[in-house]
Structures are given as C-alpha cells and as structure tokens.
Design a protein around this motif. Sequence first.
Motif, PDB file in Angstrom:
ATOM      1  N   LEU A 163      89.185  38.642  11.820  1.00  0.00           N
ATOM      2  CA  LEU A 163      87.959  38.269  12.162  1.00  0.00           C
ATOM      3  C   LEU A 163      87.306  39.807  12.432  1.00  0.00           C
ATOM      4  O   LEU A 163      87.708  40.512  12.968  1.00  0.00           O
ATOM      5  N   TYR A 164      86.131  39.621  11.964  1.00  0.00           N
ATOM      6  CA  TYR A 164      85.303  41.128  11.921  1.00  0.00           C
ATOM      7  C   TYR A 164      83.984  40.734  12.946  1.00  0.00           C
ATOM      8  O   TYR A 164      83.444  39.681  12.589  1.00  0.00           O
ATOM      9  N   VAL A 165      83.492  41.813  13.745  1.00  0.00           N
ATOM     10  CA  VAL A 165      82.497  41.500  14.506  1.00  0.00           C
ATOM     11  C   VAL A 165      81.641  42.747  14.018  1.00  0.00           C
ATOM     12  O   VAL A 165      82.047  43.906  14.181  1.00  0.00           O
ATOM     13  N   VAL A 166      80.460  42.275  13.517  1.00  0.00           N
ATOM     14  CA  VAL A 166      79.413  43.159  12.903  1.00  0.00           C
ATOM     15  C   VAL A 166      77.910  43.231  13.491  1.00  0.00           C
ATOM     16  O   VAL A 166      77.768  42.168  14.165  1.00  0.00           O
ATOM     17  N   ASN A 167      77.642  44.358  13.845  1.00  0.00           N
ATOM     18  CA  ASN A 167      76.144  44.524  14.379  1.00  0.00           C
ATOM     19  C   ASN A 167      75.294  44.708  13.248  1.00  0.00           C
ATOM     20  O   ASN A 167      75.273  45.578  12.659  1.00  0.00           O
ATOM     21  N   VAL A 168      74.471  43.610  12.813  1.00  0.00           N
ATOM     22  CA  VAL A 168      73.569  43.582  11.860  1.00  0.00           C
ATOM     23  C   VAL A 168      72.527  44.437  11.775  1.00  0.00           C
ATOM     24  O   VAL A 168      71.902  45.040  11.114  1.00  0.00           O
ATOM     25  N   ALA A 169      71.995  44.865  13.163  1.00  0.00           N
ATOM     26  CA  ALA A 169      70.946  45.634  13.616  1.00  0.00           C
ATOM     27  C   ALA A 169      71.079  47.008  12.996  1.00  0.00           C
ATOM     28  O   ALA A 169      70.427  47.884  12.733  1.00  0.00           O
ATOM     29  N   THR A 170      72.638  47.506  12.974  1.00  0.00           N
ATOM     30  CA  THR A 170      72.781  48.789  12.795  1.00  0.00           C
ATOM     31  C   THR A 170      73.698  48.949  11.651  1.00  0.00           C
ATOM     32  O   THR A 170      74.148  49.879  11.153  1.00  0.00           O
ATOM     33  N   SER A 171      73.842  47.779  11.020  1.00  0.00           N
ATOM     34  CA  SER A 171      75.225  47.758   9.839  1.00  0.00           C
ATOM     35  C   SER A 171      76.360  48.471  10.041  1.00  0.00           C
ATOM     36  O   SER A 171      76.668  49.024   9.004  1.00  0.00           O
ATOM     37  N   GLU A 172      76.801  48.325  11.273  1.00  0.00           N
ATOM     38  CA  GLU A 172      78.120  48.794  11.892  1.00  0.00           C
ATOM     39  C   GLU A 172      79.081  47.826  12.168  1.00  0.00           C
ATOM     40  O   GLU A 172      78.654  46.678  12.567  1.00  0.00           O
ATOM     41  N   LEU A 173      80.360  47.971  11.826  1.00  0.00           N
ATOM     42  CA  LEU A 173      81.554  47.326  12.240  1.00  0.00           C
ATOM     43  C   LEU A 173      81.968  47.467  13.618  1.00  0.00           C
ATOM     44  O   LEU A 173      82.388  48.761  13.974  1.00  0.00           O
ATOM     45  N   LEU A 174      81.803  46.486  14.389  1.00  0.00           N
ATOM     46  CA  LEU A 174      82.193  46.882  15.886  1.00  0.00           C
ATOM     47  C   LEU A 174      83.745  46.847  16.173  1.00  0.00           C
ATOM     48  O   LEU A 174      84.306  47.692  16.841  1.00  0.00           O
ATOM     49  N   THR A 175      84.457  45.918  15.940  1.00  0.00           N
ATOM     50  CA  THR A 175      85.777  45.900  15.845  1.00  0.00           C
ATOM     51  C   THR A 175      86.293  44.688  14.880  1.00  0.00           C
ATOM     52  O   THR A 175      85.472  43.947  14.260  1.00  0.00           O
ATOM     53  N   VAL A 176      87.622  44.706  14.642  1.00  0.00           N
ATOM     54  CA  VAL A 176      88.484  43.994  13.897  1.00  0.00           C
ATOM     55  C   VAL A 176      89.640  43.424  14.468  1.00  0.00           C
ATOM     56  O   VAL A 176      90.209  44.054  15.114  1.00  0.00           O
ATOM     57  N   LEU A 177      89.687  41.980  14.124  1.00  0.00           N
ATOM     58  CA  LEU A 177      91.080  41.351  14.861  1.00  0.00           C
ATOM     59  C   LEU A 177      91.761  40.870  13.510  1.00  0.00           C
ATOM     60  O   LEU A 177      91.412  39.758  13.071  1.00  0.00           O
ATOM     61  N   TYR A 178      92.808  41.616  13.300  1.00  0.00           N
ATOM     62  CA  TYR A 178      93.599  41.351  12.177  1.00  0.00           C
ATOM     63  C   TYR A 178      94.780  40.465  12.594  1.00  0.00           C
ATOM     64  O   TYR A 178      95.056  40.421  13.542  1.00  0.00           O
ATOM     65  N   PHE A 179      95.069  39.408  11.656  1.00  0.00           N
ATOM     66  CA  PHE A 179      96.214  38.602  11.703  1.00  0.00           C
ATOM     67  C   PHE A 179      97.452  39.230  12.127  1.00  0.00           C
ATOM     68  O   PHE A 179      98.292  38.838  12.753  1.00  0.00           O
ATOM     69  N   ARG A 180      97.801  40.251  11.132  1.00  0.00           N
ATOM     70  CA  ARG A 180      98.786  40.990  11.459  1.00  0.00           C
ATOM     71  C   ARG A 180      99.018  41.827  12.601  1.00  0.00           C
ATOM     72  O   ARG A 180     100.443  42.130  12.993  1.00  0.00           O
ATOM     73  N   ASP A 181      98.086  41.918  13.371  1.00  0.00           N
ATOM     74  CA  ASP A 181      98.173  42.486  14.723  1.00  0.00           C
ATOM     75  C   ASP A 181      98.667  41.578  15.773  1.00  0.00           C
ATOM     76  O   ASP A 181      98.942  41.906  16.906  1.00  0.00           O
ATOM     77  N   TYR A 182      98.561  40.335  15.477  1.00  0.00           N
ATOM     78  CA  TYR A 182      99.214  39.447  16.463  1.00  0.00           C
ATOM     79  C   TYR A 182     100.518  38.449  15.613  1.00  0.00           C
ATOM     80  O   TYR A 182     100.324  37.607  15.248  1.00  0.00           O
ATOM     81  N   PRO A 183     101.521  39.028  16.162  1.00  0.00           N
ATOM     82  CA  PRO A 183     102.796  38.670  15.415  1.00  0.00           C
ATOM     83  C   PRO A 183     103.203  37.122  15.836  1.00  0.00           C
ATOM     84  O   PRO A 183     103.893  36.340  15.294  1.00  0.00           O
ATOM     85  N   ASN A 184     102.611  36.842  17.031  1.00  0.00           N
ATOM     86  CA  ASN A 184     102.887  35.180  17.353  1.00  0.00           C
ATOM     87  C   ASN A 184     101.833  34.214  16.570  1.00  0.00           C
ATOM     88  O   ASN A 184     102.354  33.097  16.840  1.00  0.00           O
ATOM     89  N   LEU A 185     101.005  34.686  15.788  1.00  0.00           N
ATOM     90  CA  LEU A 185     100.431  33.955  14.967  1.00  0.00           C
ATOM     91  C   LEU A 185     100.782  33.620  13.534  1.00  0.00           C
ATOM     92  O   LEU A 185     101.609  34.264  12.927  1.00  0.00           O
ATOM     93  N   SER A 186     101.136  32.490  13.389  1.00  0.00           N
ATOM     94  CA  SER A 186     101.880  31.831  11.995  1.00  0.00           C
ATOM     95  C   SER A 186     100.777  31.723  10.864  1.00  0.00           C
ATOM     96  O   SER A 186     100.736  30.686  10.270  1.00  0.00           O
TER      97      SER A 186
END
Length: 727
Positions: free
Chosen positions: A299-322
Amino acid sequence: MIEQLRLTCDRLVSHRQLACGHSYCGIPVHGKDIFIYSNTDTERKPLLLTGHHGDISAMTFGQSSRRLLLCSASADYIIVWDVEQCQKRSQEGKIAAGTIVGSLLGDVVHLSFCSSDERVAACSGVTVYILSSEKQEVISALAGHLGPLTSAEFCPWNKHILITTSEDRTFKVWNLETETVCYQSFVLSASPLISSAFLEENRHVIIGSTDGQVWCFSFPDDHKCELVTKIEIQKVERRLHNSQQETLGQQAESVKQLPADEVEISKPILKMAPWSSFTDTTIPERDSSWLCVGSSDGLYVVNVATSELLTVLYFRDYPNLSLSVAGSWSISPGLDNSMVFLVSSLFTPHVVLVKLHLCELEGIWAGDEGFSVFPSSPLLLESPLNVELKKKEANHPKKKGEVKDQPLVFHSVARSSGYASAPRKTMFSPKTNIQKNPFFKKARKNAGLLLKDYPGDSTAPIIPHNHLSIASKPVHCIQYSGDGKQILCGLGNSSVLLYKSSLSGNPAVYTGHDKPVSSVSWSLSRQWWLSASEDRTLRLWSHGSPEPAIIMANSRFTKPIRSAQFYYLDKFLLFASGPSLYLYLYNVDITRDDIKRYQQRSVVKLAKCFTTGSATDITAMSAANDFLSYIVLVCGSDRSIQVFDMNKGVVASKLADPHSRAVHCITQNKGSMFSTQALDSYNLFLTSAVTDGVKIWDLRTLRPMCMTSVAAATFTSFKGTQTQSLV
C-alpha cells in the motif's frame, strides 16, 4: 497491518473485483456463490448468497448508510442484494434472494454504485451499462471507447456524471442525462488505464495505469479536465528510499546498492481511494490531497498536491501476512479510525482481509524535527563563521612644521558684546496672521504611511500598481531594499538600474560588467549592494556612489557567478560559482587617493570554500541575512537540493530529484520589517523548475507542502501600504 481473515478458494480470483465494506466483505465461492463475512467477527458463520448460474466476475458494496446493498455480476445475471434482509431470511431458515437488475450483458469486469445507491454502472466489453438498483431496467448503454473498459466511477458530488477508463489508454467523462461525452482525454500512456478515483475536497479525478503511473486532473463544473500533476510510483519510491537512507546517515554508495534478494517488479495501480474517507475531523485538512494506492507489493500513501510519496507499507515487512504479491484490491474505511483491505493473491487462490489502524501512520503527519533556520546551538570554535577580518589601523604621521595653537581673536580691539548700548524701545511681537502651508503636513503624513505595518488580515495584492517596459533590455534579477523604498534590477545588457519603489522618475544607472548581470543583493544596513555577472566578476557598490567600492576580478573564479548575496548580518559575502560555494570576509573603505584612484582600499579575504557533495554546478542558492542562521540552501544541476550547515561546514542533508528538472530558482521566507509572522513560517522555502511548477517546502521535514503550476515565484514582501509582489 493485521490479518483478520484468510480464505482459500477453489480457483484463482486474482483479477476479479472483490467487495469490501466497513462491516462486511464478499468473496466468491465455488465460482457462482458468495460468502459474506463480518469484518468484526470473522468467527461468525458467513452468509451464503446463491442465485448466479455462471462464475461471478465482479462485486461491490453500496455507498449509502441507510441500508447495505451488494451488487454481484456474472455472465448471466447482475443481482443486487439487501444484506440485512438476506440475513433475516437466512436466520428464518429461508433462502436469501436478491433482485435481478440486468441479464445477459456479457462479461462484466467492474461494478460501481452512485452515491445514493439508485443506479449501478456495469462495464462489459466496450460498453458501460447504467442500471437501476431497484428493478431490472437498463437506463442507458454508453459506448465510445476503442478498447475494453476497465473501470467506471460516479462523481460523488454529481450523480449524473460518470468517468470510465479503458484499455485504449484514455478516459471519458459522460453526462448521464444527455448520454453524451463531456470530455475525452488524450492517450495517457503506453499501458492500459485500469483504475480511477475522485478527490471530492479538491475536485480532482485520479487515473491509474498498469505501469505504475498516476495522473491527477482538475474536474471543474464544465468537466474540461486539465492535467495537474503526474506521478510515477517507482520514481517517487526510489526518492523516498534515498531520503530515508540519508536520514539514517548511510553512505551514498550503500543507497545505490540493492539487496541481493530484492527484485524490481512492476507496480500496477490496482485500486485507489482518498485518504480523507478513512479519517475523522481531528486529522489536519492537509490530508484531503492524500491518496491510498493499492499495488502488487503493498500500500502506497501519496500526496497528490506535492507529487510525493509519504510512506509505503510493503507486504514483505509483515511476516504474519500470508500474502506476497497482490492481484486485486478492495479498500474501505473501517471502524474505530481504521481501514480494511480485501486483497487477493496473484499466483495462489488465497484472499486475505487486512486491517490497518491509522495510528500506525501518525509519523506521516507528525513529522520529525529535522532542521531549523534558527540556530539551536552556539558557534563551534572551528566554525567558518567565527573567522574575523583583521583590520589595519591607519597610520597618520605628524607633519614637520605643524602649526601650533593660535588665539581665536587676532585684532587688538574686540567688538563690544552690546551690554553698553542703549536699551531697545520696540519689544518683540509674534506674527499671528501667517497662512498655514498644508503641503508639509501632507508630505509628513505620506512619509509615515510608507512605514506602516501591513494588515495581517489582508490578502496578497493581485492588482498591478505600475508597469514599466524596458525596450530590448531583459531583466535577469530584481530585489527590493529592506525598507521597500528602492528596487535593484540587473539587466541583460550588463547594467544595473536603481529605481524608486513606485517606478517613477529616471533610474540611476550603474555600469562596469561585461556580460549579463545574474544576481543583485542589498545589504541589511542598505548602505551597500552587490552585483554579480556572467563575466565572473562581483562588484560591491556604496549607495549613491557611481564607482564600486570592491571589485572581485574574474581571475578568482573559473565559472560564472550564478548567485550572490550578503550573509550572516552583512558579515560575509556568499556566492556560488560552478560547484563551489564561497564565503568571503570584507571591509569597505570608500576613501581614495586622488592620484592613485585605481587602487581600492577595501579588503576581501576568503574565509571558506565549500564544494557540493556530487561536485555538480550550482544553479541557485538562498540564505537568510536578516537574522543569524547557519542554513544555506543550494540547488545543483543534478536536480538536487543540498542543505549546508555553515556552522559545521558540511552538507547536512540532500534532497534527490525534488523536481523533474534542475531547480533554477529558490527563495526562503526571510520575513519583512512591515509584517509579523509565526516563527515556524520562516522554515518555509520555495523552489521552481522549468515545466515543473513551484513547490513550497518545510525545512523541518524536508518535504513539500504543496505545488502550483506556474513558472516561478518568490515570497511576497510587504513594503508599506503600497505593497509590491514579485512573481
């Protein structure tokens, strides 16, 4: 992210539209049946919905809060289900039934409700069908795309407007009342467009493609969309990764190296949703331009007003996710300030229900206290700012034959002081019939108005006060004096003009450069001003003198001087030439020997020379001189912005690729003697690049706050009641 539910299907559902709401989620079972699960109680027995004879290809929940509707589509039927009524019938032991609103419409790939749940849009082939949610009725069938449709969304503030995306790489805006096309876009990408969303607060429409590109268009009342910004997810992700690595203090070499197990994959824009739909009223209003983007790896959180990426939640960073790679997303606001996702796996027949508490993302808007334009510590002993210039005391030897003291009266007879004269017979009488002259009172009143504070509740001026055209003389740089009474203009014909702020009268002309003037700057005391030129020379002028007090010849520099100014309360001269940043001490002495006028008595001394981290040429520079500050902002031709800490003499931070092109203009909020501002506002600065608009940044977080689509700008300085603004 917390995995709430994990299901295994009997077949792949990676490219099917799944349904997810704030309380329930829907998953196809055995191809033609549906299981409705509770998001809050996943252990509860799911509700079974049967009625389709073909495989279900798309599902979606309604948007109305009055009742919860679910629409499902297969090749034979499109059915609308009332979830609460179906639950009651199931509890009574009856078979849950829905309302057939369409039949034999083909392979439906996308469904969406309008804001009132009165109509449903179904995409099948090159046609989008507008159906009634109450009965079997095709209200309209809209066809016009050259390729199969991929999505259709109703406008949230106008239910008669629909937007569709297609594999023909265009999107269309439809008027459902007239069944006509209001707007058709150009071909946006080489890849199909697969998703769309609306930002209601900003009146924007967002389009996503399979190659990871996001377009933001304005959506005015006439529906003539104009491109606002374009974002490439991979590029902004790389920029965020580099900035995080530099924040941690790692070397640039380690930033460029990728881990051995990391594989670069495509990032299709599978689903988008506005961030404001998940938050409550306590969150700042700036999240109205934030966008949640579901892609294949997270999941990517983007600020459209500034064209910047605020944060990323990668699946690989959550080992409990199947789940490792996503095939489809469904995003919905959850309960208790959370959001829920229903994500299908791309390669395995698994579906995962994920819950995310927004408190985990507080760091996005909280921000870290990075830098401040105001000093937070005293100068170091070895700081370049501690260097002082030793001034030589002038020796004035005594002349031979010096005249000794003489009496004041050289005559033998002194005139009487008048005490022995006869007394006056006519006494002094004041003049009482003098006519008052209103001119001096008016002039005194107008003089006071020039120094009056600018009202804080007034907006910036937008009406031109005066216009002056200089034939065949391009203006390369311009700056107000600190008191707002005069303006310096550096011209392309190597001269400098000094105007009154009203631009009235003939200007004072200063010549001496051989090439266009690239920079002009006033001193804080307004006794001096300097000019720098493409001829690699810098001249410091005394106010009112036609000759420069200091001339720094081109033999000192190998490249043209791009930017120059006074620094540290007029203690230093700061300017940029090539990849170097020069800090000079100076002492101005305007006295001259009439015989040796060519010899200048002023002194300059190099205090320190800095080099940019990547040895790239400096294109723009900014520093505060009105108050003590250690921060100097430098822009390079490699499209970077570097923050110099002059106290330590090092590059404290670096922003890689803040614009798509090299920054050619940067300016800080240096304040004004005619207006009062909050301390935090002095940490703001503006940057501009060709074809890339203007961005406003916060020095504390080194993140852009907003972006405009104009060529260049500078902070407005309020100079008395007759205010001027430079753009």
